[in-house]
Design a protein around this motif. Structure first.
Motif, PDB file in Angstrom:
ATOM      1  N   PRO A 114       0.426   7.083   3.104  1.00 48.09           N
ATOM      2  CA  PRO A 114      -0.466   8.229   2.983  1.00 48.09           C
ATOM      3  C   PRO A 114       0.309   9.533   2.920  1.00 48.09           C
ATOM      4  CG  PRO A 114      -0.512   7.345   5.224  1.00 48.09           C
ATOM      5  CD  PRO A 114       0.291   6.393   4.400  1.00 48.09           C
ATOM      6  N   THR A 115      -0.226  10.468   2.123  1.00 47.00           N
ATOM      7  CA  THR A 115       0.419  11.769   1.993  1.00 47.00           C
ATOM      8  C   THR A 115      -0.224  12.795   2.908  1.00 47.00           C
ATOM      9  OG1 THR A 115      -1.069  12.328   0.183  1.00 47.00           O
ATOM     10  CG2 THR A 115       1.033  11.320  -0.403  1.00 47.00           C
ATOM     11  N   ASP A 145      -5.937   0.412  -3.573  1.00 45.48           N
ATOM     12  CA  ASP A 145      -6.035   0.880  -4.951  1.00 45.48           C
ATOM     13  C   ASP A 145      -6.947   0.003  -5.803  1.00 45.48           C
ATOM     14  OD1 ASP A 145      -4.393  -1.315  -4.887  1.00 45.48           O
ATOM     15  OD2 ASP A 145      -2.853  -0.492  -6.223  1.00 45.48           O
ATOM     16  N   ARG A 185       0.844  -1.189   0.000  1.00 39.15           N
ATOM     17  CA  ARG A 185       0.000   0.000   0.000  1.00 39.15           C
ATOM     18  C   ARG A 185       0.882   1.242   0.000  1.00 39.15           C
ATOM     19  NH1 ARG A 185      -4.992  -1.500   4.117  1.00 39.15           N
ATOM     20  NH2 ARG A 185      -5.362  -3.569   3.306  1.00 39.15           N
ATOM     21  N   HIS A 186       0.395   2.268  -0.687  1.00 42.55           N
ATOM     22  CA  HIS A 186       1.134   3.527  -0.711  1.00 42.55           C
ATOM     23  C   HIS A 186       1.100   4.175   0.663  1.00 42.55           C
ATOM     24  CE1 HIS A 186       1.373   3.288  -5.045  1.00 42.55           C
ATOM     25  NE2 HIS A 186       0.074   3.066  -5.095  1.00 42.55           N
ATOM     26  N   ARG A 221      -4.946   5.973  -1.238  1.00 46.02           N
ATOM     27  CA  ARG A 221      -3.837   6.107  -0.280  1.00 46.02           C
ATOM     28  C   ARG A 221      -4.345   6.091   1.149  1.00 46.02           C
ATOM     29  NH1 ARG A 221       1.089   8.666  -2.629  1.00 46.02           N
ATOM     30  NH2 ARG A 221       0.847   8.548  -4.881  1.00 46.02           N
TER      31      ARG A 221
END
Length: 481
Positions: free
Chosen positions: A8-9, A221, A5-6, A33
């Motif tokens: 989080p931004t 995603d 998983r990316h 995300r």
């Protein structure tokens, strides 16, 4: 299922908790995300008007980026989605998901939607069963001469393979009944990446189900929850390959010419009593349980609830018997275990009442002629049943579907033909012969036919609700190797 998983931004957000101290539950968007709390939030109120949740409303750019992430996600491994979905269905029904126990989730759904809590519990179990049997359901929809994978021996020398019609599937969900969320699980099983736009009326069920699926391993995603306002909602449909859209007649008409949009509109389910007049009181008594169950179970709010009863003979004794049964139902808050009738804010209930009384003018009311609103004293009101007798089988009121137990009773004879029975999701026919049943099954304007003692709301795992969803999602593709 979709790799790491990316990160989080944006800062992490806390899990939703019940508003026990006057602080609304925060229902965040679930993007590629992770969770995202938008500045713009919709207040979700219960039937008394008290705010119980805030639903993030994501902007157009967030939707566009989310759909792009779905397209970029890699396909799931064969067999993996069904196992994950089954685990998620169990967690959804029994576990603590996003910090919210199952019992608290069911109470919240009941309070905001007005659907009796017993109906919410039943829908929870239905979603769990659908998740457990989703692989069997989609396999049952596949044509028997079509292989599930191109490596199948059937393709040696030439054969058909079941193939997706696209990659991204969008759902504009309904808020009238939690059970609608059992259907789109099939798209995940078939390898689609899915974006769900929840209803602002009841967002708890899709938020909980998407969260459970993610917690059990569906990649962020591959499955999104995209709450939006109406201006952005169409972007989700335009950005997906295929879409499932719930709504009323206006929504069905809006998307009628869109081949990539499957609409789920009003059911206008009906019952045909084909032999009651000749069978007398005994025949009516044996059919009455099925008739009343079809009208009142599920709180009367589902598209599979009967909204019309057509009688081969005099409809008056049937209408009187139905009214007698329904009149004794209690008026209770929706979270009461004994509640069976839906509840709405009083102002909404009064609007529905005025509409009903206007449409019933000139007809014969057996129940509800003086109104259907029973106020609970807290700003909410129970929608009590209505039974209205009509004088002909082609009366326009037979097409009216209202979100509570409301039934129109009219005469019918074989000479009237199938016209009054068309535009029907489910038709239960009691009595009649095999020739009548064959005509009903062959009629394209009737979605499902239940013969005998089977209420209109009966659903069996693996049996299509309104055709198999997979018929819309998949096609047979020739492969020669």
């Amino acid at each position: 299922m979709s790799g790491p998983r990316h990160a989080p931004t944006h800062p992490p957000v806390e899990a939703p908790t019940y508003a026990s101290v006057g602080c609304p539950v925060q229902l965040d968007a679930l993007g590629p995300r992770g969770a995202f709390r938008a500045r713009n939030r919709l207040t979700v109120a219960d039937v008394t008007g008290r705010a119980v949740a805030e639903l993030s409303q994501v902007p157009r750019l967030f939707v566009q980026r989310g759909l792009s992430a779905l397209r970029a996600a890699r396909p799931a491994d064969t067999g993996e989605p069904a196992e994950v979905i089954a685990r998620a269905g169990h967690a959804f029904a029994h576990g603590s998901v996003g910090g919210l126990p199952a019992s608290e989730y069911q109470r919240l759904v009941s309070r905001v939607s007005g659907v009796p809590v017993a109906v919410v519990r039943s829908a929870t179990a239905r979603i769990e069963r659908a998740a457990a049997g989703v692989e069997r359901t989609v396999r049952g929809a596949r044509p028997t001469a079509t292989a599930g994978h191109w490596r199948d021996p059937l393709t040696r020398g030439g054969g058909a393979v079941w193939a997706r019609r696209g990659d991204v599937f969008a759902v504009h969900a309904a808020g009238n009944h939690p059970g609608v969320h059992s259907l789109w699980l099939e798209a995940l099983t078939l390898g689609y990446r899915v974006a769900v736009r929840p209803s602002g009326r009841e967002p708890f069920t899709p938020h909980r189900l998407v969260t459970a699926l993610r917690e059990e391993g569906i990649g962020d995603d591959r499955l999104l929850l995209l709450p939006t306002d109406h201006q952005v909602a169409d972007d989700i449909v335009r950005g997906a390959d295929l879409s499932l859209v719930y709504g009323g007649d206006a929504v069905v008409e809006k998307y009628r010419g869109h081949p990539n949009v499957l609409t789920q509109g009003p059911g206008r389910s009906k019952i045909l009593l084909a032999d009651v007049d000749t069978g007398g009181a005994a025949a009516l008594s044996s059919a009455l349980d099925t008739v009343v169950s079809s009208i009142r179970d599920e709180g009367g709010v589902a598209c599979v609830n009967a909204t019309a009863v057509l009688v081969a003979g005099d409809p008056a004794p049937v209408a009187a018997a139905i009214a007698e049964r329904l009149a004794g139902l209690p008026s209770l808050p929706p979270e009461d275990d004994k509640a069976v009738l839906p509840v709405r804010p009083t102002a909404e209930a009064r609007v529905l009442e005025r509409y009903l009384l206007g449409q019933a003018e000139g007809a014969t009311p057996w129940l509800g002629g003086d109104g259907i609103v029973d106020e609970l004293g807290d700003g909410s009101a129970v929608l009590r049943p209505a039974v209205i007798q009509l004088d002909r089988p082609n009366a326009p009121q037979l097409g009216i579907e209202l979100p509570f137990p409301c039934v129109w009773v009219a005469p019918w004879s074989p000479e009237d033909g199938l016209g009054p029975l068309r535009n029907t999701l489910v038709l239960t026919v009691i009595g009649g012969d095999g020739r009548l049943v064959e005509r009903l099954v062959d009629e394209p304007g009737i979605g499902n036919v239940h013969v005998g003692d089977h209420p209109t709301h009966r659903m069996v795992p693996g049996v299509p609700h309104d055709g198999h969803l997979a018929e819309f999602l998949m096609r047979s593709k020739a492969v020669i190797r």
